[in-house]
Design a protein around this motif. Structure first.
Motif, PDB file in Angstrom:
ATOM      1  N   GLU A 163      20.047  58.179  63.628  1.00 20.73           N
ATOM      2  CA  GLU A 163      21.475  59.083  64.158  1.00 20.73           C
ATOM      3  C   GLU A 163      20.713  58.434  65.779  1.00 20.73           C
ATOM      4  N   GLU A 164      21.774  58.196  65.681  1.00 21.16           N
ATOM      5  CA  GLU A 164      21.823  57.108  67.012  1.00 21.16           C
ATOM      6  C   GLU A 164      21.278  57.961  69.014  1.00 21.16           C
ATOM      7  N   PRO A 165      20.989  59.043  69.022  1.00 19.04           N
ATOM      8  CA  PRO A 165      20.023  59.815  69.843  1.00 19.04           C
ATOM      9  C   PRO A 165      18.179  60.041  69.565  1.00 19.04           C
ATOM     10  N   LEU A 166      18.643  59.541  68.102  1.00 24.39           N
ATOM     11  CA  LEU A 166      17.122  59.807  67.842  1.00 24.39           C
ATOM     12  C   LEU A 166      16.048  58.486  67.689  1.00 24.39           C
ATOM     13  N   ARG A 167      17.450  57.797  67.518  1.00 26.24           N
ATOM     14  CA  ARG A 167      16.807  55.900  67.975  1.00 26.24           C
ATOM     15  C   ARG A 167      16.299  55.815  68.681  1.00 26.24           C
ATOM     16  N   ILE A 168      16.978  56.109  70.040  1.00 29.79           N
ATOM     17  CA  ILE A 168      16.397  55.481  71.152  1.00 29.79           C
ATOM     18  C   ILE A 168      16.068  56.313  71.767  1.00 29.79           C
ATOM     19  N   LEU A 169      15.677  57.995  71.346  1.00 28.50           N
ATOM     20  CA  LEU A 169      13.975  58.066  71.566  1.00 28.50           C
ATOM     21  C   LEU A 169      13.015  57.620  71.065  1.00 28.50           C
ATOM     22  N   SER A 170      13.339  57.351  69.991  1.00 29.74           N
ATOM     23  CA  SER A 170      12.292  56.798  69.181  1.00 29.74           C
ATOM     24  C   SER A 170      11.931  55.457  69.304  1.00 29.74           C
ATOM     25  N   LYS A 171      12.439  54.578  69.949  1.00 26.85           N
ATOM     26  CA  LYS A 171      12.621  53.223  70.833  1.00 26.85           C
ATOM     27  C   LYS A 171      11.548  53.422  71.678  1.00 26.85           C
ATOM     28  N   TYR A 172      12.188  54.203  72.223  1.00 31.49           N
ATOM     29  CA  TYR A 172      11.491  53.985  73.977  1.00 31.49           C
ATOM     30  C   TYR A 172      10.327  55.572  73.910  1.00 31.49           C
ATOM     31  N   HIS A 173       9.628  56.302  72.911  1.00 27.83           N
ATOM     32  CA  HIS A 173       9.436  56.952  73.141  1.00 27.83           C
ATOM     33  C   HIS A 173       7.927  57.276  74.110  1.00 27.83           C
ATOM     34  N   ARG A 174       7.380  56.062  73.407  1.00 26.31           N
ATOM     35  CA  ARG A 174       5.783  56.203  74.168  1.00 26.31           C
ATOM     36  C   ARG A 174       6.037  56.266  75.975  1.00 26.31           C
ATOM     37  N   PHE A 175       7.209  55.428  76.414  1.00 20.96           N
ATOM     38  CA  PHE A 175       6.842  55.746  77.391  1.00 20.96           C
ATOM     39  C   PHE A 175       7.702  56.431  78.267  1.00 20.96           C
ATOM     40  N   ILE A 176       8.816  57.747  77.560  1.00 17.10           N
ATOM     41  CA  ILE A 176       8.916  58.667  77.518  1.00 17.10           C
ATOM     42  C   ILE A 176       7.868  59.715  78.015  1.00 17.10           C
ATOM     43  N   SER A 177       6.892  59.492  76.861  1.00 16.74           N
ATOM     44  CA  SER A 177       6.043  59.921  76.712  1.00 16.74           C
ATOM     45  C   SER A 177       5.033  59.977  78.247  1.00 16.74           C
ATOM     46  N   PHE A 178       4.296  58.990  78.023  1.00 14.56           N
ATOM     47  CA  PHE A 178       3.708  58.957  79.340  1.00 14.56           C
ATOM     48  C   PHE A 178       4.431  59.013  81.053  1.00 14.56           C
ATOM     49  N   ALA A 179       5.924  58.425  80.694  1.00 15.43           N
ATOM     50  CA  ALA A 179       6.454  59.229  82.199  1.00 15.43           C
ATOM     51  C   ALA A 179       6.286  60.671  82.680  1.00 15.43           C
ATOM     52  N   LEU A 180       6.083  61.191  81.495  1.00 13.47           N
ATOM     53  CA  LEU A 180       6.094  62.608  81.344  1.00 13.47           C
ATOM     54  C   LEU A 180       4.717  63.522  81.678  1.00 13.47           C
ATOM     55  N   TYR A 181       3.862  62.921  80.988  1.00 18.14           N
ATOM     56  CA  TYR A 181       2.311  62.726  81.827  1.00 18.14           C
ATOM     57  C   TYR A 181       2.294  62.436  82.915  1.00 18.14           C
ATOM     58  N   LEU A 182       3.241  61.745  82.938  1.00 19.69           N
ATOM     59  CA  LEU A 182       2.563  61.150  85.047  1.00 19.69           C
ATOM     60  C   LEU A 182       3.089  61.703  85.884  1.00 19.69           C
TER      61      LEU A 182
END
Length: 451
Positions: A163-182
């Motif tokens: 699934e393309e949306p899931l693949r993108i979220l998976s690829k940048y998962h840690r960056f997104i997580s860090f941005a949310l925490y920040l």
């Protein structure tokens, strides 16, 4: 107290009568540290101050049925009946399968977090700290997003890549997580109020320690579940068994206090619970090791888009014959015994559950005494809150995860193949040639010139 300390207290908004209250609380805590176990029973459990009245949350039907019993036996029956109800519920969710188990773990995690954060809020609510509960729940969301995202990427790799949306979220998962925490971190900094800096940093630490204890451990429980339901059920059942049997032995035979933090705990209950738990672990492991639905890893089937627990049992779950030590042969009259290798591991699990696991409960008891509360909540009559029932389970989950990683888990071929299939053709060909050359060197494959 010198003037420097007075000024520092005033900066935190603690003046006048509040300072007097702090001093009185400090004196009462010092008295508490010096009193004996019997003193703590005769006084209040909350540091020598008058007992805090608690409402009786026992169901009315039980109150009427047990009205003629003494408070000691009434509490025994209430705890016993509700324990059986919880065990029945436990069996039902096991029958419903791994997805329901994961959902229940998530719900328990949220409730435990709510109970601990509520204590912090009740302690400091008079200072009207801005955004405390909002930020606490926001950080819970961020940490869960990170952990469950890692789990989905690890165990649902093929589905994610499909699934393309899931693949993108998976690829940048840690960056997104860090941005949310920040984002949450910046919100906390912006919420700081001049007179309450110290208290706000206390609560910031409170939230993060709660996340460490609750969310991290529940994530490990789910990882244990994916290794096979037996790694989920046996440890949890051993903790439950030890809790019940220690209470039973302590109730009927307890005479010697075990630890000041829990005056009702006794050495008789502690030792009796240990032997009963080890025996229970051996028997439960023997029964469960014969069923694939318990021993096989929980895997996601890409064809049916569902979880499967079907496999060829590993050597860990195949009966083997063991020689009994000569010292014991004369006692039992046998020279060999047939048992599953997992039963040997169950001894380690049940030993930890009965000897080290209770320290999670002692830790929780110390926490509650520090804040002069009897239970984390009154969700379960006779038992307290959900956290009161899971204080030992979280410590057990960490041990099981470390134990599996250290002594059990090896490379997973299915995961390697899934990752291999997502590579580019040239990368796949390179790995194929490297693997072929390696197998030729080992003599596993025969070259064309040798054929």
């Amino acid at each position: 107290m010198d003037r420097g300390w007075m000024e520092e207290w005033e900066q935190d908004g603690i003046t006048g009568s509040k300072l007097t209250g702090v001093l009185q609380e400090s004196e009462s805590e010092n008295k508490l540290d010096g009193e004996t176990a019997s003193d703590s029973e005769s006084k209040s459990e909350f540091g020598g101050s008058p007992p805090v009245p608690t409402s009786d949350d026992t169901p009315e039907v039980l109150n009427r049925a047990l009205s003629n019993l003494s408070s000691r036996w009434k509490n025994w029956w209430v705890r016993g009946i509700l324990t059986l109800a919880m065990i029945t519920f436990f069996f039902i969710i096991i029958y419903l399968g791994p997805m329901v188990l994961m959902t229940i773990v998530m719900c328990v995690q949220i409730k435990c977090f709510h109970e601990i954060i509520t204590i912090g809020y009740n302690v400091y609510h008079s200072y009207d700290l801005p955004w405390f509960r909002t930020l606490s729940w926001y950080f819970l969301l961020c940490v869960n997003y990170f952990f469950y995202g890692e789990t989905v990427t690890d165990y649902f790799f093929t589905l994610v890549q499909r699934e393309e949306p899931l693949r993108i979220l998976s690829k940048y998962h840690r960056f997104i997580s860090f941005a949310l925490y920040l984002t949450g971190f910046c919100m906390f900094v912006l919420s700081l109020v001049k007179k309450h800096y110290r208290l706000q940093f206390y609560m910031f630490g409170w939230t993060h320690v709660t996340l460490l204890i609750v969310v991290t451990q529940s994530h490990l429980i789910i990882h244990n579940l994916f290794e096979g339901m037996i790694w989920f059920i046996v440890p949890i059942s051993c903790v439950i068994c030890n809790d019940i049997m220690a209470y039973m032995f302590g109730f009927f035979f307890g005479r010697t206090p075990l630890i000041k933090l829990s005056p009702k705990k006794t050495w008789e209950g502690f030792i009796g619970g240990f032997f009963a738990t080890v025996l229970f672990g051996l028997l439960l492991s023997y029964v469960m090791s014969g069923y694939r639905c318990f021993t096989c890893p929980v895997e996601f089937n890409n064809d049916t888009n569902s979880f499967t627990v079907d496999c060829e049992p590993s050597e860990l779950f195949q009966l083997q014959e063991y020689n009994i030590p000569l010292v014991l042969q004369s006692v039992v009259g046998w020279k060999t015994v047939r048992m599953y290798p997992f039963q040997i591991h169950s001894i380690a699990l049940s030993t930890f559950a009965s000897l080290i696991g209770p320290f999670g409960g002692f830790f929780a008891s110390g926490f509650k005494r520090a804040f002069k509360i009897k239970d984390f909540a009154n969700t379960i009559p006779g038992h307290g809150g959900i956290m009161d029932r899971f204080d030992c389970q979280y410590l057990m989950a960490t041990f099981v995860n470390v134990y599996i990683a250290s002594f059990i888990r090896g490379p997973n071929p299915s995961k390697l193949i899934q990752q291999f299939l997502t590579l580019r053709p040239d990368q796949q060909l390179h790995i194929f040639n490297t693997l072929k050359a390696h197998l030729l060197d080992k003599g596993v494959l025969v070259g064309s010139e040798d054929a």
